[in-house]
Write a protein that holds these residues in place. Structure first.
Motif, PDB file in Angstrom:
ATOM      1  N   ASN A 277       0.828  -1.204   0.000  1.00  0.00           N
ATOM      2  CA  ASN A 277       0.000   0.000   0.000  1.00  0.00           C
ATOM      3  C   ASN A 277       0.866   1.260   0.000  1.00  0.00           C
ATOM      4  O   ASN A 277       0.553   2.264  -0.641  1.00  0.00           O
ATOM      5  CB  ASN A 277      -0.919  -0.017   1.220  1.00  0.00           C
ATOM      6  CG  ASN A 277      -1.746   1.253   1.336  1.00  0.00           C
ATOM      7  OD1 ASN A 277      -2.652   1.487   0.552  1.00  0.00           O
ATOM      8  ND2 ASN A 277      -1.412   2.095   2.298  1.00  0.00           N
TER       9      ASN A 277
ATOM     10  N   HIS B 259      -4.036   4.573  -4.749  1.00  0.00           N
ATOM     11  CA  HIS B 259      -5.188   4.480  -3.835  1.00  0.00           C
ATOM     12  C   HIS B 259      -5.603   5.846  -3.274  1.00  0.00           C
ATOM     13  O   HIS B 259      -6.590   5.942  -2.542  1.00  0.00           O
ATOM     14  CB  HIS B 259      -4.868   3.525  -2.682  1.00  0.00           C
ATOM     15  CG  HIS B 259      -3.798   4.010  -1.749  1.00  0.00           C
ATOM     16  ND1 HIS B 259      -2.447   3.816  -1.962  1.00  0.00           N
ATOM     17  CD2 HIS B 259      -3.878   4.710  -0.578  1.00  0.00           C
ATOM     18  CE1 HIS B 259      -1.758   4.359  -0.972  1.00  0.00           C
ATOM     19  NE2 HIS B 259      -2.590   4.903  -0.114  1.00  0.00           N
TER      20      HIS B 259
ATOM     21  N   HIS C  49      -7.648   8.546   0.590  1.00  0.00           N
ATOM     22  CA  HIS C  49      -7.265   9.851   1.178  1.00  0.00           C
ATOM     23  C   HIS C  49      -7.938  11.009   0.434  1.00  0.00           C
ATOM     24  O   HIS C  49      -7.259  11.929  -0.037  1.00  0.00           O
ATOM     25  CB  HIS C  49      -5.744  10.033   1.093  1.00  0.00           C
ATOM     26  CG  HIS C  49      -4.946   8.893   1.624  1.00  0.00           C
ATOM     27  ND1 HIS C  49      -4.898   8.554   2.961  1.00  0.00           N
ATOM     28  CD2 HIS C  49      -4.128   8.003   0.996  1.00  0.00           C
ATOM     29  CE1 HIS C  49      -4.102   7.517   3.135  1.00  0.00           C
ATOM     30  NE2 HIS C  49      -3.626   7.151   1.955  1.00  0.00           N
TER      31      HIS C  49
ATOM     32  N   ASP D   5      -5.103   4.824   5.879  1.00  0.00           N
ATOM     33  CA  ASP D   5      -4.519   3.617   5.279  1.00  0.00           C
ATOM     34  C   ASP D   5      -4.905   2.381   6.091  1.00  0.00           C
ATOM     35  O   ASP D   5      -5.209   1.325   5.536  1.00  0.00           O
ATOM     36  CB  ASP D   5      -2.992   3.742   5.216  1.00  0.00           C
ATOM     37  CG  ASP D   5      -2.534   4.647   4.083  1.00  0.00           C
ATOM     38  OD1 ASP D   5      -3.079   4.522   2.982  1.00  0.00           O
ATOM     39  OD2 ASP D   5      -1.635   5.475   4.315  1.00  0.00           O
TER      40      ASP D   5
END
Ligand code: FES
Ligand SMILES: [Fe+2]
Length: 395
Positions: free
Chosen positions: A189, A195, A200, A323
């Motif tokens: 990640n 992502h 976020h 996360d």
């Protein structure tokens, strides 16, 4: 710019994220030879300061002996008790909590109560097990295997960056958390910006366009660099950085040294995040955070340093929590997945990491099955590596 132009194969299969055998192979081949950032020099500043931690199924005790840092297995050679179960403290002597055997800086016994009861004395078997310990900047590193690379050799060309954890940057906090997922899910990640919009949406908003994202790919480490877009928050941060007497670059860089140590740097902070496996499907993530103090010593600089530290810590912890919200779901998906998976060009650092894992935990036969890795351009990793090195020279 990305190194690859087409998607890449997801080299690791779901069982690599769940199996006991893979976990054992990774402990042995990836983690035992590595150095691990575990503390700051400030945590062990005074003679007699100690701290304990569990690292890769190994209970450790780190202690300051008159300015020299030493790391030991936190197990007494007498009858196997942990020397102490306190997380940290300060003691005049290193003494076992059970029968009071005392130990010196070299791990040999000092005072032993009623020592004549142990005649003849078996000196070799009464010695604490020692581990290598060293520092880079204000970070303290431990290594669990004997021999192998020194810390300087292990960090290699990134030494100057890692040494900047300290100096004009001051330790702002350490936080760690256990996660119900394989450690590689956390690490992977951190290796991609793909992502960002989903995970976020407020803190980072959008991933940078390819022309503002530079990757460096090598077998031992990879990095990502971008220039932050200018907004209200970055304008304020840049102003504070200048007021603290430091240069503004506007750059964010993320580097990993395989297998697990990641370093994020901006003008305003330095962050070391490290993920440790604690089982096939569990891990512990430790974040050691530094914020800019600068060189100026006046009341305004002190207020700005404290304000920056508070604001950056809040943002850092929020991003960490965002996360964290995804890891458990990825692990559950891994367990049930019938898919081969796929890696996009923006995620190419994940591919290099997966290749590193396979190369170091599998035999030659399985490696031959994945080599050469064809992305759809027909290039192999060697060509990619050459291009990466070319990029490094240019940058
Ligand atoms: S077990 Fe440590 S002194 Fe006895
Ligand atoms: Fe993230």
């Amino acid at each position: 710019m990305f190194i690859h132009q087409h998607h890449l194969r997801h080299l690791l299969r779901p069982e690599h994220y769940t199996s006991e055998a893979q976990y054992r192979a990774e402990l042995r081949h990836l983690f035992l030879p590595a150095w691990h950032p575990v503390a700051t020099t400030g945590d062990l500043a005074r003679p007699g300061d100690f701290l304990t931690l569990d690292l890769l199924e190994t209970p450790l005790l780190l202690r300051n002996f008159d300015g020299h840092l030493r790391a030991f297995l936190n197990v007494c050679p007498h009858r196997h008790s942990k020397l102490t179960e306190k997380p940290c403290g300060n003691t005049e002597r290193l003494r076992c909590q059970y029968h009071g055997w005392e130990y010196q800086e070299d791990g040999r016994t000092g005072k032993v109560p009623d020592a004549k009861a142990f005649r003849p004395w078996d000196r070799e078997n009464a010695c604490l097990r020692r581990f290598q310990v060293d520092t880079c900047g204000d970070l303290v590193y431990v290594k669990l295997s004997d021999g192998g690379p020194t810390l300087r050799e292990w960090i290699g060309p990134q030494w100057d960056v890692w040494a900047s954890y300290g100096g004009v940057y001051r330790h702002a906090g350490t936080w760690e958390k256990e996660f119900p997922c394989n450690w590689k899910i956390v690490l992977e990640n951190s290796l991609e910006s793909y992502h960002i919009p989903e995970v976020h949406p407020i803190t980072f908003k959008a991933y940078p366009p390819e022309e503002n994202a530079w990757h460096e790919l090598t077998d031992r480490y990879t990095s990502f660099r971008t220039v932050q877009p200018v907004d209200l928050a970055t304008r304020w941060t840049d102003w504070v950085v200048r007021r603290l007497g430091e240069p503004v670059t506007g750059e964010y860089t993320h580097r990993v040294i395989h297998p697990h140590a990641t370093a994020s740097t901006m003008d305003s902070f330095r962050m070391m995040q490290c993920v440790f496996p604690t089982g096939p499907a569990t891990c512990r993530y430790r974040c050691i955070f530094f914020t800019l103090r600068g060189r100026r010593r006046n009341p305004l600089a002190w207020v700005l340093y404290r304000t920056l530290r508070t604001a950056a810590t809040l943002v850092g912890k929020k991003v960490f929590a965002e996360d964290a919200s995804i890891y458990g779901g990825v692990q559950k998906g891994m367990v049930a997945s019938p898919h081969p998976g796929v890696i996009g060009t923006r995620e190419e650092r994940v591919y290099v990491f997966q290749k590193y894992v396979l190369e170091n935990t599998r035999g030659a036969t399985e490696l031959q099955q994945i080599e050469p890795e064809p992305d759809q351009t027909g290039r192999t990793m060697n060509a990619e590596k050459a291009r990466s090195e070319q990029y490094s020279e240019l940058s």
